[in-house]
Design a protein around this motif. Sequence first.
Motif, mmCIF file in Angstrom:
data_model
loop_
_atom_site.group_PDB
_atom_site.id
_atom_site.type_symbol
_atom_site.label_atom_id
_atom_site.label_comp_id
_atom_site.label_asym_id
_atom_site.label_seq_id
_atom_site.Cartn_x
_atom_site.Cartn_y
_atom_site.Cartn_z
ATOM 1 N N MET A 1 0.850 -1.173 0.000
ATOM 2 C CA MET A 1 0.000 0.000 0.000
ATOM 3 C C MET A 1 0.899 1.240 0.000
ATOM 4 O O MET A 1 1.795 1.352 0.818
ATOM 5 C CB MET A 1 -0.891 -0.030 1.255
ATOM 6 C CG MET A 1 -1.854 1.108 1.338
ATOM 7 S SD MET A 1 -2.967 1.084 2.776
ATOM 8 C CE MET A 1 -3.805 -0.460 2.585
ATOM 9 N N ASN A 2 0.628 2.157 -0.926
ATOM 10 C CA ASN A 2 1.435 3.376 -0.976
ATOM 11 C C ASN A 2 0.932 4.393 0.047
ATOM 12 O O ASN A 2 -0.080 4.189 0.712
ATOM 13 C CB ASN A 2 1.486 3.951 -2.395
ATOM 14 C CG ASN A 2 0.140 4.458 -2.871
ATOM 15 O OD1 ASN A 2 -0.647 5.019 -2.111
ATOM 16 N ND2 ASN A 2 -0.131 4.273 -4.150
ATOM 17 N N LYS A 3 1.635 5.499 0.157
ATOM 18 C CA LYS A 3 1.312 6.500 1.183
ATOM 19 C C LYS A 3 -0.080 7.108 0.982
ATOM 20 O O LYS A 3 -0.790 7.355 1.944
ATOM 21 C CB LYS A 3 2.367 7.595 1.215
ATOM 22 C CG LYS A 3 3.676 7.138 1.800
ATOM 23 C CD LYS A 3 4.685 8.260 1.848
ATOM 24 C CE LYS A 3 6.001 7.736 2.410
ATOM 25 N NZ LYS A 3 6.973 8.815 2.588
ATOM 26 N N ALA A 4 -0.459 7.366 -0.258
ATOM 27 C CA ALA A 4 -1.776 7.943 -0.533
ATOM 28 C C ALA A 4 -2.884 6.972 -0.137
ATOM 29 O O ALA A 4 -3.893 7.378 0.456
ATOM 30 C CB ALA A 4 -1.902 8.327 -2.000
ATOM 31 N N GLN A 5 -2.711 5.702 -0.457
ATOM 32 C CA GLN A 5 -3.703 4.698 -0.078
ATOM 33 C C GLN A 5 -3.799 4.567 1.440
ATOM 34 O O GLN A 5 -4.894 4.429 1.982
ATOM 35 C CB GLN A 5 -3.363 3.345 -0.699
ATOM 36 C CG GLN A 5 -3.530 3.306 -2.196
ATOM 37 C CD GLN A 5 -2.942 2.034 -2.794
ATOM 38 O OE1 GLN A 5 -1.910 1.531 -2.349
ATOM 39 N NE2 GLN A 5 -3.595 1.532 -3.828
ATOM 40 N N GLN A 6 -2.659 4.619 2.111
ATOM 41 C CA GLN A 6 -2.653 4.529 3.567
ATOM 42 C C GLN A 6 -3.341 5.736 4.189
ATOM 43 O O GLN A 6 -4.122 5.595 5.132
ATOM 44 C CB GLN A 6 -1.227 4.405 4.107
ATOM 45 C CG GLN A 6 -1.176 4.202 5.614
ATOM 46 C CD GLN A 6 -1.880 2.935 6.056
ATOM 47 O OE1 GLN A 6 -1.586 1.851 5.551
ATOM 48 N NE2 GLN A 6 -2.823 3.053 6.972
ATOM 49 N N LEU A 7 -3.075 6.917 3.640
ATOM 50 C CA LEU A 7 -3.725 8.127 4.136
ATOM 51 C C LEU A 7 -5.233 8.017 3.972
ATOM 52 O O LEU A 7 -6.002 8.333 4.878
ATOM 53 C CB LEU A 7 -3.191 9.357 3.408
ATOM 54 C CG LEU A 7 -3.876 10.684 3.752
ATOM 55 C CD1 LEU A 7 -3.772 10.998 5.241
ATOM 56 C CD2 LEU A 7 -3.293 11.805 2.903
ATOM 57 N N SER A 52 -12.287 10.336 -2.520
ATOM 58 C CA SER A 52 -10.982 10.974 -2.688
ATOM 59 C C SER A 52 -10.491 11.435 -1.315
ATOM 60 O O SER A 52 -11.285 11.600 -0.377
ATOM 61 C CB SER A 52 -11.097 12.180 -3.620
ATOM 62 O OG SER A 52 -11.855 13.214 -2.993
ATOM 63 N N ILE A 53 -9.211 11.654 -1.222
ATOM 64 C CA ILE A 53 -8.644 12.188 0.018
ATOM 65 C C ILE A 53 -9.254 13.554 0.308
ATOM 66 O O ILE A 53 -9.608 13.855 1.452
ATOM 67 C CB ILE A 53 -7.104 12.239 -0.077
ATOM 68 C CG1 ILE A 53 -6.544 10.809 -0.063
ATOM 69 C CG2 ILE A 53 -6.515 13.087 1.043
ATOM 70 C CD1 ILE A 53 -5.063 10.711 -0.348
ATOM 71 N N GLU A 54 -9.419 14.353 -0.724
ATOM 72 C CA GLU A 54 -10.013 15.686 -0.552
ATOM 73 C C GLU A 54 -11.424 15.590 0.025
ATOM 74 O O GLU A 54 -11.793 16.331 0.938
ATOM 75 C CB GLU A 54 -10.037 16.424 -1.878
ATOM 76 C CG GLU A 54 -10.628 17.817 -1.769
ATOM 77 C CD GLU A 54 -10.653 18.555 -3.102
ATOM 78 O OE1 GLU A 54 -10.993 19.743 -3.077
ATOM 79 O OE2 GLU A 54 -10.349 17.955 -4.147
ATOM 80 N N TRP A 55 -12.246 14.684 -0.497
ATOM 81 C CA TRP A 55 -13.609 14.529 0.006
ATOM 82 C C TRP A 55 -13.586 14.124 1.473
ATOM 83 O O TRP A 55 -14.356 14.650 2.283
ATOM 84 C CB TRP A 55 -14.375 13.488 -0.828
ATOM 85 C CG TRP A 55 -15.832 13.453 -0.472
ATOM 86 C CD1 TRP A 55 -16.824 14.164 -1.067
ATOM 87 C CD2 TRP A 55 -16.451 12.687 0.572
ATOM 88 N NE1 TRP A 55 -18.023 13.898 -0.452
ATOM 89 C CE2 TRP A 55 -17.819 12.994 0.554
ATOM 90 C CE3 TRP A 55 -15.989 11.788 1.520
ATOM 91 C CZ2 TRP A 55 -18.730 12.422 1.445
ATOM 92 C CZ3 TRP A 55 -16.890 11.226 2.413
ATOM 93 C CH2 TRP A 55 -18.234 11.530 2.373
#
Length: 67
Positions: A1-7, A52-55
């Motif tokens: 899992m990359n950092k964006a997915q983990q976030l 999305s992370i933003e949402w």
Amino acid sequence: MNKAQQLKQDLMAEARQLIIDRGLTHQQAADKVGVSRQRITSLAGNQSELFSIEWLMNFLEEFGRKK
């Protein structure tokens, strides 16, 4: 899992826990942020591909979370 997915996973977990901690129904949470109940049900079901992370950040901010 990359950092964006983990976030994204961390933010989703925080959002789900917030709903539980406040004792909200999916409909109450949806009404607070102006989305459908189904959207909150998808969040509760951990369907991360729909968010999305933003949402997620905006959702948490609606409940008073600071950036």
